[in-house]
Structure formats: structure tokens, C-alpha cells
Enzyme design. Structure first.
Site, PDB file in Angstrom:
ATOM      1  N   ARG A 116      53.841 105.700  22.396  1.00  0.00           N
ATOM      2  CA  ARG A 116      54.394 106.800  21.613  1.00  0.00           C
ATOM      3  C   ARG A 116      55.897 106.955  21.871  1.00  0.00           C
ATOM      4  O   ARG A 116      56.645 107.296  20.988  1.00  0.00           O
ATOM      5  CB  ARG A 116      53.616 108.075  21.996  1.00  0.00           C
ATOM      6  CG  ARG A 116      54.090 109.340  21.418  1.00  0.00           C
ATOM      7  CD  ARG A 116      53.729 109.454  19.943  1.00  0.00           C
ATOM      8  NE  ARG A 116      54.395 110.603  19.350  1.00  0.00           N
ATOM      9  CZ  ARG A 116      55.654 110.623  18.942  1.00  0.00           C
ATOM     10  NH1 ARG A 116      56.399 109.555  19.029  1.00  0.00           N
ATOM     11  NH2 ARG A 116      56.187 111.709  18.417  1.00  0.00           N
ATOM     12  N   TYR A 117      56.300 106.723  23.118  1.00  0.00           N
ATOM     13  CA  TYR A 117      57.713 106.834  23.500  1.00  0.00           C
ATOM     14  C   TYR A 117      58.221 105.430  23.803  1.00  0.00           C
ATOM     15  O   TYR A 117      57.483 104.607  24.350  1.00  0.00           O
ATOM     16  CB  TYR A 117      57.872 107.717  24.747  1.00  0.00           C
ATOM     17  CG  TYR A 117      57.340 109.124  24.564  1.00  0.00           C
ATOM     18  CD1 TYR A 117      58.145 110.128  24.040  1.00  0.00           C
ATOM     19  CD2 TYR A 117      56.036 109.440  24.909  1.00  0.00           C
ATOM     20  CE1 TYR A 117      57.663 111.412  23.866  1.00  0.00           C
ATOM     21  CE2 TYR A 117      55.534 110.729  24.741  1.00  0.00           C
ATOM     22  CZ  TYR A 117      56.359 111.707  24.215  1.00  0.00           C
ATOM     23  OH  TYR A 117      55.867 112.973  24.044  1.00  0.00           O
ATOM     24  N   ARG A 120      57.793 103.876  27.560  1.00  0.00           N
ATOM     25  CA  ARG A 120      56.558 103.929  28.357  1.00  0.00           C
ATOM     26  C   ARG A 120      55.315 103.800  27.493  1.00  0.00           C
ATOM     27  O   ARG A 120      55.320 104.174  26.320  1.00  0.00           O
ATOM     28  CB  ARG A 120      56.500 105.215  29.185  1.00  0.00           C
ATOM     29  CG  ARG A 120      56.666 106.487  28.412  1.00  0.00           C
ATOM     30  CD  ARG A 120      57.128 107.600  29.374  1.00  0.00           C
ATOM     31  NE  ARG A 120      57.223 108.891  28.743  1.00  0.00           N
ATOM     32  CZ  ARG A 120      58.304 109.336  28.105  1.00  0.00           C
ATOM     33  NH1 ARG A 120      59.375 108.566  27.994  1.00  0.00           N
ATOM     34  NH2 ARG A 120      58.327 110.540  27.568  1.00  0.00           N
ATOM     35  N   CYS A 129      35.175 109.778  33.838  1.00  0.00           N
ATOM     36  CA  CYS A 129      35.810 110.745  34.741  1.00  0.00           C
ATOM     37  C   CYS A 129      34.762 111.260  35.703  1.00  0.00           C
ATOM     38  O   CYS A 129      33.560 111.082  35.481  1.00  0.00           O
ATOM     39  CB  CYS A 129      36.351 111.952  33.981  1.00  0.00           C
ATOM     40  SG  CYS A 129      37.561 111.539  32.718  1.00  0.00           S
ATOM     41  N   CYS A 133      36.228 117.927  31.795  1.00  0.00           N
ATOM     42  CA  CYS A 133      36.856 119.241  31.642  1.00  0.00           C
ATOM     43  C   CYS A 133      36.645 119.696  30.205  1.00  0.00           C
ATOM     44  O   CYS A 133      36.893 118.931  29.265  1.00  0.00           O
ATOM     45  CB  CYS A 133      38.349 119.147  31.946  1.00  0.00           C
ATOM     46  SG  CYS A 133      38.701 118.200  33.431  1.00  0.00           S
ATOM     47  N   CYS A 136      39.383 119.039  27.573  1.00  0.00           N
ATOM     48  CA  CYS A 136      40.014 117.708  27.540  1.00  0.00           C
ATOM     49  C   CYS A 136      40.646 117.419  26.173  1.00  0.00           C
ATOM     50  O   CYS A 136      40.044 117.672  25.133  1.00  0.00           O
ATOM     51  CB  CYS A 136      38.981 116.640  27.866  1.00  0.00           C
ATOM     52  SG  CYS A 136      39.688 114.983  27.877  1.00  0.00           S
ATOM     53  N   ARG A 138      41.482 114.419  25.157  1.00  0.00           N
ATOM     54  CA  ARG A 138      41.198 113.061  24.692  1.00  0.00           C
ATOM     55  C   ARG A 138      39.703 112.872  24.425  1.00  0.00           C
ATOM     56  O   ARG A 138      39.118 111.846  24.778  1.00  0.00           O
ATOM     57  CB  ARG A 138      41.743 112.047  25.719  1.00  0.00           C
ATOM     58  CG  ARG A 138      41.916 110.669  25.127  1.00  0.00           C
ATOM     59  CD  ARG A 138      42.764 109.751  25.994  1.00  0.00           C
ATOM     60  NE  ARG A 138      44.144 110.161  26.000  1.00  0.00           N
ATOM     61  CZ  ARG A 138      44.896 110.246  27.093  1.00  0.00           C
ATOM     62  NH1 ARG A 138      44.402 109.937  28.272  1.00  0.00           N
ATOM     63  NH2 ARG A 138      46.151 110.635  27.010  1.00  0.00           N
ATOM     64  N   ASP A 297      46.018 121.970  24.441  1.00  0.00           N
ATOM     65  CA  ASP A 297      46.025 121.381  23.096  1.00  0.00           C
ATOM     66  C   ASP A 297      44.859 121.926  22.276  1.00  0.00           C
ATOM     67  O   ASP A 297      43.815 122.275  22.831  1.00  0.00           O
ATOM     68  CB  ASP A 297      45.893 119.851  23.200  1.00  0.00           C
ATOM     69  CG  ASP A 297      47.092 119.234  23.892  1.00  0.00           C
ATOM     70  OD1 ASP A 297      48.218 119.683  23.624  1.00  0.00           O
ATOM     71  OD2 ASP A 297      46.896 118.324  24.719  1.00  0.00           O
ATOM     72  N   LYS A 341      56.338 115.859  23.218  1.00  0.00           N
ATOM     73  CA  LYS A 341      56.403 117.036  24.095  1.00  0.00           C
ATOM     74  C   LYS A 341      57.618 117.900  23.750  1.00  0.00           C
ATOM     75  O   LYS A 341      58.714 117.371  23.541  1.00  0.00           O
ATOM     76  CB  LYS A 341      56.507 116.601  25.548  1.00  0.00           C
ATOM     77  CG  LYS A 341      55.243 115.945  26.062  1.00  0.00           C
ATOM     78  CD  LYS A 341      55.377 115.638  27.542  1.00  0.00           C
ATOM     79  CE  LYS A 341      54.079 115.046  28.057  1.00  0.00           C
ATOM     80  NZ  LYS A 341      53.711 113.784  27.370  1.00  0.00           N
TER      81      LYS A 341
END
Ligand code: SF4
Length: 398
Positions: A116-117, A120, A129, A133, A136, A138, A297, A341
Site C-alpha cells: 500500500r505504501y 513497505r 492467531c 479479537c 479484528c 482483517r 476500523d 493512515k
């Protein structure tokens, strides 16, 4: 007031060796309504959550993490993170399966890679996991039992990184990359270190929080061997900073691994300045830098856990001036649809006229800042251009 770090007592019959073995924690994970029912007196909203959550996001936690949550109170903050509730099926506001736009072809050049950037990439090593959570971001990928990346996809991802010389950072994520074995992790780190332009490797993991016994001396040695590797962990509440998790992160720091923390502001969990302050102080005390404080999110099924942006800004403003810069995480909103972000800070600027800016500080002090006059002779910017370009493109190395 003294910082208290409490130790976690098992709520299940086991030997200390079993309890302190992360693979045992993983094997004995609570997954079903019956498993959770043995640990907690389930509220009707939670029972309904189990009956309806199969289509949304499955539930799972280590016995260790379950032991941090209150057995009786369904609104216990840690319980809200790990326990499905009926509200997950009640969509009232914006909800998206892929709020960060990670599945868009332009952001997803290879299986398991998100680019995306420019400098990186995110490398999703596994979708597993140790806790799922409820908020989450994703859910389009996590908890689908794909496990470790297939060899062909792995090689293609490496090839992509190798052929894109602008990539300086590789972020190992998932899922949780520390659910893979030491030998798999060692292979990934070694392979990445054969790529000259990869300067920084980051490991994003919740393991120090939900299974701190995963952070062994062997693991620390492997991570240290491939330095510089940064470990970004994910504590959300001061009660998660236990003796065990504090020892885990200190072990990493003692091996020279920088550790930073990302938290998510969550309704009913940590949406109060005093909680964020206590978390930040504890983390700093065990040498973990509070890095980001994320706005939750709009992920599918997480509506009831989200705060409003106004509330988040209020919390951040209350913290300003009361915690040191070292302890202050940057408040971030991830713009939906993959907008990237955005850092938000309190606005202390009350107005300006020409070169005079007026401010009101966090404790109400009002003052002006006078910018230097525009009539100063300008720097000869052009004569520095070559030097700056060279610096921009240079590789960080010793
Ligand atoms: S540990 Fe991270 S990836 Fe896994 S469920 Fe929690 S937030 Fe999602």
C-alpha cells in the site's frame, strides 16, 4: 501510586510445565460455547453471540488470556475483546469486511502480500492467531485455517520483494506471525535478509499479550540474529500487562529487540483517558514505547466496540500534558477503502493573522508565535538538490 503487575493463575487443571508451554496453550484453546462455558458464566447475549457468530468470525482464546477476564461480568473489558456477543450481528452503522481495502487488486500484488505504501509491504505469513479479537480489522483473511503460507506463494512473495528495490521494510503480520514455529520464522527472516534493500523487518504480534510464554530465549536469539527487527505488540488494557507479559517484552528488549505497542480505542474496554494513561505508563515502565492509538476500523461485527472520533479526540486531548511525549501514542484513523493512515492531534491553534499565530495550550495558557519575516534572504535550495536526492536514495547501513 505504585504500578501493580499481577500474576495470572490458571483456571484449569494442569501442571506448571503445561501452563508455561505456548503449544499447550494453543492446543487447549477455548473454541466452542462449551469451552467458554467452562470458564465463564455466559450471559444470554454471549450465548446468542456463539449461536450467530459462526458466519461472522469464530471465537478462540488461550487459557492464559481467558484467565485475565472476569468470570462473572460480561462487560469485563478483556471479556469484551475475546467473547462473541449478539451485537456482532446487529449492523447499525458503517461495517465492512475489508475496511482497509487490502483485497483491492492494486494493493494486493501477490497472495499474502499487501503493498500500500511505496517503501513497505505487509507479508501475511499465517491467518492463525492465539485469540480472535472481536474487532479484528482483517476478518476477510484471519481465522480461515489457511495457516502458514504455501511454498509457491511464499516464493512468489519473496520474488516480488526482491524485484522491488523501493521496499525497505517488510512487516510480518497475519494472523499472528508468532504462531508459526521457530524454524519457520528463522527461514523467513533468513530469506528476507538475503534481499539487500530490505533494511527493517517488523513482527506484528499479540503473543506477548495472549501467550507470553511464546517469547522464549531461543525465539529472542533468532530475532536478534536478523536485526534490525522491530516487534510491534498489541496491548489494549493495563490489566493485560501482567508479570508474565512484562517479563516477555523485557526479555525481547534485553536481547536488543525494540518493542512498540499499538492499541485500539474500544468502547467499554479502554475508552477513558485514565485507562490509556495507565496502559501507557505500564508499557513505558517495561520499556515498550506506546506507538499508535488506533481508531477502531468499521470492521464487520465491531460496531458496538467502536468509539466516535469526537470521543477519541477528547481522550487524546485529556492525555495531552498529563503523559510524557514518550508515553503518548499517536492517534491514528485508518481512512476506509485503503485511504491510508491519518494522524489526528488536538488543535491548539486558535487563529492567525499574517505571520502571527495564536495558541491556547493544553492547560489554557494563551500566547502568540511570530513567524520570521518573509523578507529574509532565501536559502539557495537548488545547490543542495543533488545532495538531498543522494541522501533520499541511500541505503541505511553501518
Ligand atoms: S491478534 Fe490481530 S490479527 Fe489476530 S484477531 Fe486479534 S487483531 Fe486480528
Amino acid at each position: 501510586m505504585k504500578l501493580q503487575f499481577s500474576s495470572v493463575s490458571p483456571r484449569v487443571a494442569c501442571t506448571p510445565e503445561e501452563w508455561n508451554d505456548w503449544r499447550w496453550q494453543f492446543r487447549m484453546s477455548l473454541k466452542s460455547e462449551e469451552d467458554f462455558g467452562r470458564y465463564f458464566s455466559l450471559a444470554p447475549e454471549e450465548v446468542q453471540g456463539f449461536h450467530s457468530q459462526k458466519n461472522i468470525f469464530r471465537a478462540q482464546t488461550t487459557p492464559y488470556y481467558a484467565s485475565l477476564a472476569d468470570q462473572k461480568n460480561p462487560f469485563d473489558p478483556i471479556r469484551l475483546i475475546l467473547m462473541p456477543r449478539v451485537e456482532e450481528t446487529q449492523s447499525l452503522h458503517q461495517e465492512m469486511l475489508d475496511p482497509l481495502g487490502e483485497r483491492k487488486p492494486e494493493n494486493h500484488p501477490r497472495e499474502r502480500l499487501i503493498h500500500r505504501y511505496s517503501d513497505r509491504v505487509l507479508f501475511l505469513l499465517t491467518d492463525l492467531c492465539s485469540v480472535y479479537c472481536r474487532y479484528c480489522t482483517r476478518k476477510h483473511f484471519t481465522a480461515n485455517d489457511h495457516a502458514f503460507v504455501r511454498n509457491n506463494d511464499y516464493l512468489q512473495a519473496l520474488d516480488y520483494i526482491r524485484t522491488h528495490s523501493g521496499i525497505r521494510e517488510v512487516i510480518l503480520s497475519g494472523g499472528d506471525p508468532l504462531t508459526i514455529s521457530d524454524s519457520h520464522l528463522e527461514r523467513v527472516l533468513s530469506d528476507l535478509r538475503t534481499i539487500e534493500h530490505v533494511e527493517i523487518i517488523r513482527i506484528h504480534t499479540r503473543m506477548p499479550v495472549v501467550a507470553p510464554m511464546r517469547i522464549s530465549e531461543d525465539l529472542c536469539r533468532i530475532i536478534k540474529k536478523h536485526k534490525p527487527v522491530y516487534l510491534i505488540t498489541h496491548f489494549n488494557h493495563p490489566r493485560e500487562v501482567t508479570v508474565e507479559s512484562a517479563m516477555a517484552v523485557e526479555k525481547l528488549v534485553d536481547h536488543g529487540v525494540p518493542v512498540l505497542n499499538q492499541m485500539v480505542l474500544l468502547n467499554g474496554v479502554n475508552n477513558h483517558a485514565a485507562i490509556v494513561q495507565a496502559l501507557s505508563r505500564r508499557l513505558l515502565y517495561v520499556r515498550v514505547k506506546p506507538y499508535y492509538m488506533f481508531q477502531c476500523d468499521p470492521s464487520l461485527g465491531s460496531d458496538h466496540l467502536r468509539t466516535s472520533i469526537e470521543e477519541s479526540l477528547r481522550i487524546q486531548r485529556e492525555l495531552w500534558g498529563h503523559v510524557s511525549g514518550l508515553a503518548m501514542p499517536t492517534y491514528i484513523v485508518d481512512i476506509p477503502e485503503g485511504g491510508g493512515k491519518a494522524a489526528l492531534t488536538p488543535n491548539f491553534l486558535t487563529g492567525h493573522q499574517g505571520s502571527v499565530h495564536r495558541f491556547k495550550g493544553w492547560d489554557g495558557v494563551e500566547a502568540e508565535y511570530h513567524s520570521p519575516s518573509d523578507t529574509r534572504p532565501p536559502m539557495d535550495l537548488e545547490s543542495y538538490q543533488d545532495e538531498w536526492n543522494e541522501l533520499k536514495n541511500s541505503k541505511a547501513s553501518l
